[in-house]
Design a protein around this motif. Sequence first.
Motif, PDB file in Angstrom:
ATOM      1  N   SER B   2     -54.682 -30.857  56.960  1.00 45.03           N
ATOM      2  CA  SER B   2     -54.977 -32.240  56.592  1.00 45.03           C
ATOM      3  C   SER B   2     -54.498 -32.553  55.187  1.00 45.03           C
ATOM      4  N   GLN B   3     -54.805 -31.659  54.243  1.00 45.27           N
ATOM      5  CA  GLN B   3     -54.390 -31.981  52.882  1.00 45.27           C
ATOM      6  C   GLN B   3     -53.406 -30.933  52.369  1.00 45.27           C
ATOM      7  N   PRO B   4     -52.371 -31.376  51.678  1.00 42.92           N
ATOM      8  CA  PRO B   4     -51.392 -30.413  51.170  1.00 42.92           C
ATOM      9  C   PRO B   4     -52.029 -29.519  50.109  1.00 42.92           C
ATOM     10  N   PHE B   5     -51.494 -28.294  49.982  1.00 39.50           N
ATOM     11  CA  PHE B   5     -52.054 -27.375  48.984  1.00 39.50           C
ATOM     12  C   PHE B   5     -51.696 -27.855  47.580  1.00 39.50           C
ATOM     13  N   ILE B   6     -50.428 -28.248  47.443  1.00 36.21           N
ATOM     14  CA  ILE B   6     -50.013 -28.807  46.157  1.00 36.21           C
ATOM     15  C   ILE B   6     -49.557 -30.243  46.391  1.00 36.21           C
ATOM     16  N   HIS B   7     -50.040 -31.137  45.579  1.00 40.14           N
ATOM     17  CA  HIS B   7     -49.648 -32.525  45.711  1.00 40.14           C
ATOM     18  C   HIS B   7     -49.394 -33.067  44.311  1.00 40.14           C
ATOM     19  N   THR B   8     -48.173 -33.499  44.053  1.00 39.93           N
ATOM     20  CA  THR B   8     -47.921 -34.086  42.738  1.00 39.93           C
ATOM     21  C   THR B   8     -47.548 -35.550  42.923  1.00 39.93           C
ATOM     22  N   GLU B   9     -47.982 -36.325  41.966  1.00 36.93           N
ATOM     23  CA  GLU B   9     -47.774 -37.769  42.055  1.00 36.93           C
ATOM     24  C   GLU B   9     -47.134 -38.266  40.773  1.00 36.93           C
ATOM     25  N   HIS B  10     -45.943 -38.784  40.880  1.00 36.92           N
ATOM     26  CA  HIS B  10     -45.248 -39.376  39.728  1.00 36.92           C
ATOM     27  C   HIS B  10     -45.335 -38.481  38.495  1.00 36.92           C
ATOM     28  N   LEU B  11     -45.073 -37.212  38.701  1.00 33.86           N
ATOM     29  CA  LEU B  11     -45.219 -36.240  37.628  1.00 33.86           C
ATOM     30  C   LEU B  11     -44.060 -36.360  36.635  1.00 33.86           C
ATOM     31  N   SER B  12     -44.403 -36.485  35.367  1.00 32.95           N
ATOM     32  CA  SER B  12     -43.378 -36.530  34.329  1.00 32.95           C
ATOM     33  C   SER B  12     -43.747 -35.594  33.197  1.00 32.95           C
ATOM     34  N   TYR B  13     -42.728 -35.073  32.564  1.00 34.59           N
ATOM     35  CA  TYR B  13     -42.965 -34.225  31.405  1.00 34.59           C
ATOM     36  C   TYR B  13     -41.841 -34.434  30.407  1.00 34.59           C
ATOM     37  N   SER B  14     -42.234 -34.608  29.165  1.00 35.16           N
ATOM     38  CA  SER B  14     -41.218 -34.641  28.124  1.00 35.16           C
ATOM     39  C   SER B  14     -41.764 -33.906  26.915  1.00 35.16           C
ATOM     40  N   TYR B  15     -40.878 -33.327  26.153  1.00 41.03           N
ATOM     41  CA  TYR B  15     -41.352 -32.632  24.958  1.00 41.03           C
ATOM     42  C   TYR B  15     -40.796 -33.315  23.735  1.00 41.03           C
ATOM     43  N   VAL B  26     -37.919 -34.252  30.492  1.00 38.03           N
ATOM     44  CA  VAL B  26     -37.466 -33.122  31.297  1.00 38.03           C
ATOM     45  C   VAL B  26     -37.669 -33.413  32.780  1.00 38.03           C
ATOM     46  N   LEU B  27     -38.818 -33.994  33.103  1.00 38.48           N
ATOM     47  CA  LEU B  27     -39.107 -34.329  34.502  1.00 38.48           C
ATOM     48  C   LEU B  27     -39.440 -35.818  34.597  1.00 38.48           C
ATOM     49  N   HIS B  28     -38.923 -36.483  35.638  1.00 42.64           N
ATOM     50  CA  HIS B  28     -39.266 -37.877  35.859  1.00 42.64           C
ATOM     51  C   HIS B  28     -39.871 -38.045  37.224  1.00 42.64           C
ATOM     52  N   ASP B  29     -41.048 -38.575  37.278  1.00 38.65           N
ATOM     53  CA  ASP B  29     -41.537 -39.138  38.508  1.00 38.65           C
ATOM     54  C   ASP B  29     -41.340 -38.221  39.717  1.00 38.65           C
ATOM     55  N   VAL B  30     -41.802 -36.989  39.573  1.00 40.88           N
ATOM     56  CA  VAL B  30     -41.650 -36.050  40.685  1.00 40.88           C
ATOM     57  C   VAL B  30     -42.877 -36.124  41.575  1.00 40.88           C
ATOM     58  N   SER B  31     -42.703 -36.566  42.803  1.00 42.30           N
ATOM     59  CA  SER B  31     -43.790 -36.591  43.770  1.00 42.30           C
ATOM     60  C   SER B  31     -43.426 -35.657  44.901  1.00 42.30           C
ATOM     61  N   LEU B  32     -44.283 -34.680  45.112  1.00 44.65           N
ATOM     62  CA  LEU B  32     -43.938 -33.612  46.036  1.00 44.65           C
ATOM     63  C   LEU B  32     -45.202 -33.083  46.689  1.00 44.65           C
ATOM     64  N   ASP B  33     -45.115 -32.746  47.971  1.00 50.09           N
ATOM     65  CA  ASP B  33     -46.235 -32.087  48.632  1.00 50.09           C
ATOM     66  C   ASP B  33     -45.788 -30.715  49.113  1.00 50.09           C
ATOM     67  N   VAL B  34     -46.636 -29.733  48.896  1.00 46.31           N
ATOM     68  CA  VAL B  34     -46.360 -28.403  49.440  1.00 46.31           C
ATOM     69  C   VAL B  34     -47.544 -28.017  50.295  1.00 46.31           C
ATOM     70  N   ALA B  35     -47.271 -27.700  51.558  1.00 48.39           N
ATOM     71  CA  ALA B  35     -48.363 -27.343  52.461  1.00 48.39           C
ATOM     72  C   ALA B  35     -48.797 -25.908  52.211  1.00 48.39           C
ATOM     73  N   ARG B  36     -50.024 -25.610  52.589  1.00 50.91           N
ATOM     74  CA  ARG B  36     -50.520 -24.246  52.466  1.00 50.91           C
ATOM     75  C   ARG B  36     -49.677 -23.330  53.354  1.00 50.91           C
ATOM     76  N   GLY B  37     -49.262 -22.217  52.797  1.00 52.94           N
ATOM     77  CA  GLY B  37     -48.496 -21.251  53.581  1.00 52.94           C
ATOM     78  C   GLY B  37     -47.022 -21.569  53.701  1.00 52.94           C
ATOM     79  N   GLU B  38     -46.556 -22.566  52.989  1.00 47.89           N
ATOM     80  CA  GLU B  38     -45.140 -22.908  53.057  1.00 47.89           C
ATOM     81  C   GLU B  38     -44.326 -21.965  52.162  1.00 47.89           C
TER      82      GLU B  38
END
Lengths: 272, 296
Positions: B2-15, B26-38
């Motif tokens: 039902s729910q992904p193990f990892i879920h990122t929403e509009h993830l950004s990082y700058s230093y 470094v990172l712009h707006d990364v939205s990604l789902d990783v299911a458990r066991g993937e």
Amino acid sequence: MKGIALGQYYPSGSVLHRLDPRMKVIIAVLYIVTTFLAKNVTAFALLLVSMLLLIAVSRIPLRIVLSGIKPVLMIMLFTMVINLFFVGGERLLFEWKFIRIYVEGLYQAAFMAIRIVVLIVGTSMLLTYTTTPIMLTDALERLLAPLRVLHVPVHEFAMMMTIALRFIPTLMEETEKIMAAQKARGADFTSGSLVSRAKALIPILIPLFVSAFRRADDLATAMECRCYHGGKGRTRMTVLHFHLGDFVALTVFVALGAGLILANRYGFGFSM
Amino acid sequence: MSQPFIHTEHLSYSYEDGADAKQMPVLHDVSLDVARGEYIAIIGHNGSGKSTFAKLLNLVLEPTDGKILIDGQDITSPDMTDDDLLALRRKVGMVFQNPDNQLVATVVEEDIAFGPENLGVPSAEIRARVDEALAAVGMTEYARHEPHRLSGGQKQRVAIAGIIAMMPDCMIFDESTAMLDPLGRREVLEVMERLHRERGITVITITHHMDEAARADRIVVLDDGRVLRDGTPEQIFSEPELLMEIGLDVPQSAALVHRLRKAGLSLDGEVGTPEACVETICRAFAAREHNTLVNG
């Protein structure tokens, strides 16, 4: 370079090797104190015998024990000479111009020499030759743990020691690589004056330092990822237990101390 | 699921660039789902932000913007306590590039015990976990060895065992094979895939080696801090021009398949691994021969 051994650990598998490292530290302290108790010929003789027994029990070749004394040989000779020439007394043994050697001086010099040898050999038999540096660090961390109450960073020091021990071979390997790289570029480390040779080391030290800092940064991140957060709430895989042998060893050394006190009182020979 | 193990929403990082206090994204707006066991591979050229992305997942770095949910828990929320952080790092373990720089102790088994020790696991259980982890990476006979005498692949396996002993749900391999020789790479890959297969550990591998990425269930291509493509190895490697454009290689087998298709051969089926590729190509040629025989 892969074969380098840290410290002087000599794995002969003796009884001493199997003692609990904490007990060995305690006994070593006791032995040092005992060394300073001796006052007369009987007591020093006892001390010398105890040291010889210790060497026998440790099963470490005499050649290696002797090589361990070498670094302090100069200090030993110096103290002996000083004692020989400058200790005054009543029984004059030898006189030539201004040099006067007394019997008392002779005894004193011999006592000093024995004391230094016993100190060095005794502690190395108990600790450095029979205990790995990491076991020693571990033992000290556990023995000094109560000091944490006084805000002494015991765990942090032990961790620093462990990491240093872990990285010495790695950094030595790295030094070799850098030296080879600089040699390939025509660097010369072996000829020239002392100053020019010291200068030749700079191109080795700078990359070595840079890489050491990078490693430190990497390691810190890796340690954080493995949930390191200082000594608080940390458990250990190996739990040290004192065994019967440890208490026997302790008893032997306490008895030696007692024997020495008795020897001081009832023994004979010159007394300092 | 039902729910992904990892879920990122509009993830950004700058230093912040130290010199002129400029924000370096470094990172712009990364939205990604990783299911458990993937089993997923993240690829991208140097500076694409793939390592940064991995380091955000267990908060070695803190995102400048966006949200990360691990196992349903918002790790970017201000309510994260120190204990939550430890729990997160236990769950999401990380193996780094340089095997030398992640081992702490002077004896293999003590190094593996480091994580559980930090977590305050009781001594007897640490012992059991260490033995189990050693067996899992096939290093049991090296338990009492000094790490600096081991080969690169062996050191890396010790590092993996150190993570396994913390019983993670997910393991991130941050270019863990980059510094190894082919033998060491194979050792590490085998262990990694066995952990995924047998324990259902979610594996995220960040790699430069396309043949390694091709073995994953799914590939995410990062370019300039953005998700450029996200799909199965087949899908990703069917666009070799795109990958080349952003400075990535294509596995030789995938390149071959692509050229054959371009030349008019119809290839259906698995082309992810060289072995599967051989089979698919053979089948296609056999079918063509058959057709010519029938029609001709």
